[in-house]
Design an enzyme around this catalytic site. Structure first.
Site, PDB file in Angstrom:
ATOM      1  N   GLN A 502      14.184  31.565 -22.466  1.00  0.00           N
ATOM      2  CA  GLN A 502      13.652  32.593 -22.062  1.00  0.00           C
ATOM      3  C   GLN A 502      13.036  32.781 -20.653  1.00  0.00           C
ATOM      4  OE1 GLN A 502      13.355  35.613 -24.147  1.00  0.00           O
ATOM      5  NE2 GLN A 502      12.757  36.536 -22.201  1.00  0.00           N
ATOM      6  N   ASP A 619      14.145  30.768  -4.955  1.00  0.00           N
ATOM      7  CA  ASP A 619      13.514  30.380  -6.172  1.00  0.00           C
ATOM      8  C   ASP A 619      13.978  28.974  -6.924  1.00  0.00           C
ATOM      9  OD1 ASP A 619      11.720  30.900  -8.352  1.00  0.00           O
ATOM     10  OD2 ASP A 619      13.072  31.828  -9.409  1.00  0.00           O
TER      11      ASP A 619
END
Length: 813
Positions: A502, A619
């Site tokens: 998640q 990222d």
């Protein structure tokens, strides 16, 4: 009396006690010597020790083998399991006349022997590094303890049968922790009643657990058996023997399988962090227990309440609620006078039924298998016996019942069950009507009927699983579009059992397409901060990228509110899953970490320099580095990436997104990003890989610096190796570690112009040339020990990426 003097006295007494009660021979014992209680024999590498021991507070003495270097007494083999000696007069000797070992006590009374009858000239007893105690005469083994296991299955040991001699290798559990005499739990192969050898756990004479038959890759009921970086497994089935064994890929890890009476289970254990950790258990749950749902029942732990259901076309035999002991029977009996109207329905993701009342033909194709089963009305089902490649071989099940079937969320197999043709057609039509009603209700009649027609074609014409809805281009990137229904089916309706991770933008699920291909599906959350633009951005970018160290995008799906990315499936999760875990980090030895560092560098270099567009990832972090089956790193999650054209190397943004702790100072504070901001993130990742510690929230008892600040301090003080993860400190190549740390400090320097490019980094990693002296790192500040985690959080700067793979490897339960 001084404390030092007292300690010296205690130490001297302990040494005296040890010397008078324990003496270790080298590794072997000849017939002219004996092993007395109080003396021991050790293996050459000192892993195992043979001697006499007691259990708990009992004075009973046993002869056995245990781990020598593990502080917790861990006995792996016992000679006199049910005949303990109640005094310390035990003696083990070699009887050269009969070529046997004898355990004596008192007036030479024999309490245990190997029962050998071969005369030996110069017999020698030796304890091998594997833990195997052997009695040999020259090159001939007269006897070995591995042929007589107790409750422990060690690397190199076999479970199975010697088909020439009829000798069985199996485990029997101890009665309890203080009594090694066999209990009623047995673990071994059944070859007498099964067409394919299967491993069972028996409670007395009752079946308690079944492994399933071997399918070329694993036992069909043990999906966790797969290629991994810890151990190799070997299955042998020929005219001489049927056996299963395993070997360790790294000698740095002690691992064993133990059959335990107290838990009624078989457990795989590994010695990590000074304790035995349980990595797998059989049976793990109720569905693992033998035939839990009865004949023709299907057990599933995934979204099923109750967990037992009848196979399609069957109904409970007992009308009593929740009573599955009698299993299920057919809704309509097969009419053998009209067998030509019979058909087979395919059921996937199953543990195949027990192979009692079965036949196996390893040379027959699946098509021939079907025809052979169709010609015999008593043949109830069929499947491939070997699933490697496109599948081969044939198993045929006969009779009216299929036993011990269960649904598996991963690595299940296909089973074809016989039904009357009319029943299959009726079932498909009902399913189609349900889908049409649902579609028309949600999207309208015209479009609904169009989609329904496509579903009809898939159901009756058996599509492959991939649906190319159109050939439209998305900014020059032509990418397969998957149908939502196909992906939903592949992921079991995005069930929690299939969920891999998640992240800030949504969840990732494992799926299996109809053609057997495994996929990872990134499902964008409907309330996610990543909108259509970010989603399209990731699709456009990654569709154009082809590199060994970048994750491969297989396709996407945009239907209604659903936005899905379909990636290649990675069996070893993400890099942070290993590096930041106290147990799993042991698997990544230094040489593998160095390979991963070099692989990440090559992937970033491709983005910055060698791809069609210059790409800034923005990222980069360990959770966005995925590992394939060979632990090759692959950079993922391009939702935040930016593309540059021509000679452009930097830009700025008013919307700073990424993960604090990996952001370069100029990007976090002013929104300025460049290839050098990715270089900064790479430097942080290298420091984390070296230390096994997260940069964000780093805490050290002697200072209040973050990880990069702590690394800089150690470097300045001349103690850089103190940063190294303890799990690799003793085995690493120090020159490589120091070079990687030096490069990392160059990458995390405060000013972007001081940092090297990734092309320079790649050269540095592959050479031994002198490196520039690093300057102070960015964000080199002290933080509060009490607020070090809170101070690192930023509004709207949380992680926006997802761990997009699952676990293969072994995870403690």
């Amino acid at each position: 009396m001084s404390i030092f003097y007292s300690i010296s006295i205690i130490y001297a007494i302990s040494i005296l006690f040890f010397c008078t009660t324990s003496f270790a021979f080298e590794t072997s014992l000849s017939s002219s010597h004996s092993l007395k209680d109080g003396t021991t024999l050790v293996s050459e590498d000192e892993t195992f020790r043979l001697g006499f021991f007691s259990l708990g507070s009992s004075k009973n003495r046993y002869l056995g083998i245990w781990y020598n270097k593990i502080p917790i007494q861990t006995v792996v083999w016992v000679a006199n399991r049910c005949n303990p000696i109640n005094e310390s007069s035990g003696l083990l000797r070699i009887n050269s006349i009969f070529g046997s070992l004898e355990l004596l006590y008192g007036n030479n009374s024999v309490v245990w022997s190997t029962n050998s009858t071969k005369q030996a000239r110069k017999p020698i007893m030796q304890l091998l590094d594997s833990g195997n105690l052997v009695l040999k005469d020259g090159e001939i083994n007269l006897w070995e303890s591995f042929d007589h296991p107790c409750d422990t299955f060690l690397p190199g040991m076999k479970i199975g049968w010697n088909l020439k001699t009829g000798h069985q290798w199996s485990l029997t559990a101890w009665k309890n922790v203080n009594d090694p005499c066999p209990g009623d739990l047995n673990y071994g192969f059944d070859i007498k009643n099964n067409a394919c050898p299967e491993i069972y756990i028996l409670k007395g004479t009752q079946k308690y657990y079944r492994s399933g038959s071997w399918n070329g890759l694993r036992f069909s009921g043990v999906p966790e058996i797969q290629d991994n970086p810890v151990y190799d497994f070997i299955y042998v089935y020929n005219n001489s023997e049927v056996s299963f064994s395993y070997t360790m890929k790294t000698m740095q890890l002690s691992s064993m399988i133990v059959l335990k009476q107290t838990t009624a289970s078989r457990q795989r254990l590994a010695w990590v962090n000074n304790k035995w950790n349980v990595y797998s258990t059989s049976p793990e749950n109720d569905c693992d227990k033998y035939n839990h749902c009865g004949a023709n029942g299907n057990c599933s732990m995934v979204n099923n309440k109750p967990i037992c259901q009848c196979l399609d076309g069957f109904k409970p035999k007992s009308q009593e609620a929740m009573n599955w002991s009698e299993g299920c029977v057919r809704n309509d009996n097969l009419n053998c006078s009209n067998a030509n109207n019979h058909r087979f329905e395919k059921f996937g993701s199953l543990k195949l039924p027990e192979t009692t009342n079965s036949l196996v033909n390893t040379s027959m194709s699946l098509i021939d298998c079907r025809e052979k089963c169709l010609r015999n009305c008593s043949c109830m089902a069929y499947s491939n016996s070997d699933i490697r490649g496109q599948g081969s071989g044939c198993i045929l099940w006969f009779g009216n019942n299929l036993f011990d079937v269960r649904y598996l969320s991963s690595n299940g197999e296909d089973l074809y069950i016989r039904y009357p043709a009319a029943e299959i057609i009726h079932k498909r039509r009902n399913g189609l009507i349900e889908k049409i009603v649902a579609i028309v209700a949600s999207v309208g009649v015209v479009f609904g009927m169009t989609v329904a027609y496509c579903i009809y074609r898939r159901i009756f014409l058996r599509g492959t699983g991939k649906t190319y809805l159109n050939k439209e281009r998305t900014e020059e990137a032509e990418l397969p579009l998957f149908d939502l229904a196909i992906i939903s089916h592949a992921t079991n309706d995005f069930s929690n059992a299939n969920k891999l991770g998640q992240g800030g933008f949504g969840a990732v699920f494992k799926g299996t397409l109809a053609d057997g291909q495994e996929i990872a599906v990134k499902r964008l959350s409907k309330c996610s901060s990543q909108g259509v633009n970010e989603f399209k951005n990731e699709v456009i970018l990654i569709a154009k990228l082809q590199h060994r160290n970048l994750v491969k995008l297989l396709g996407c799906c945009i239907q209604g509110e659903e936005k899905l990315l379909i990636y290649e499936y990675m069996p070893n999760k993400s890099l942070d899953f290993f590096i930041f875990d106290e147990i799993r980090r042991e698997i990544l030895e230094w040489h593998k970490r160095f390979e991963i560092i070099c692989g990440i560098a090559r992937g970033i270099l491709y983005l910055h320099q060698d791809s069609r567009l210059r790409i800034i990832h923005r990222d980069l972090k360990l959770s966005n580095v995925l590992l394939d089956s060979d632990l090759v790193p692959k950079i993922s999650d391009f939702g935040m990436a930016k593309t540059f054209g021509g000679n452009q190397t930097e830009g700025n943004t008013n919307r700073v997104m990424g993960t604090y702790g990996y952001m370069a100072p100029e990007y976090a504070s002013d929104g300025l990003f460049s290839i050098k901001s990715d270089v900064f993130s790479f430097g942080i990742m290298v420091l984390e890989i070296i230390s096994g510690t997260k940069n964000r929230g780093f805490f050290h008892k002697d200072n209040t610096l973050n990880l990069s600040g702590h690394a800089w301090t150690l470097w300045e003080e001349g103690n850089p190796l103190e940063l190294v993860d303890k799990s690799v400190a003793d085995t690493c190549t120090q020159s490589e570690v120091l070079r990687c740390m030096h490069i990392a400090l160059l990458c995390v320097q405060q000013r972007p112009e001081d940092r090297p490019t990734m092309s320079t980094v790649a050269v540095m990693l592959g050479s031994h040339n002198a490196l520039p002296i690093p300057k102070h790192p960015g964000f080199f500040m002290e933080i509060s020990k009490t607020n070090h985690e809170d101070s690192s959080s930023m509004h709207n700067k949380e992680s926006t990426s997802t761990n997009e793979v699952t676990i293969t490897l072994l995870e403690a339960r």
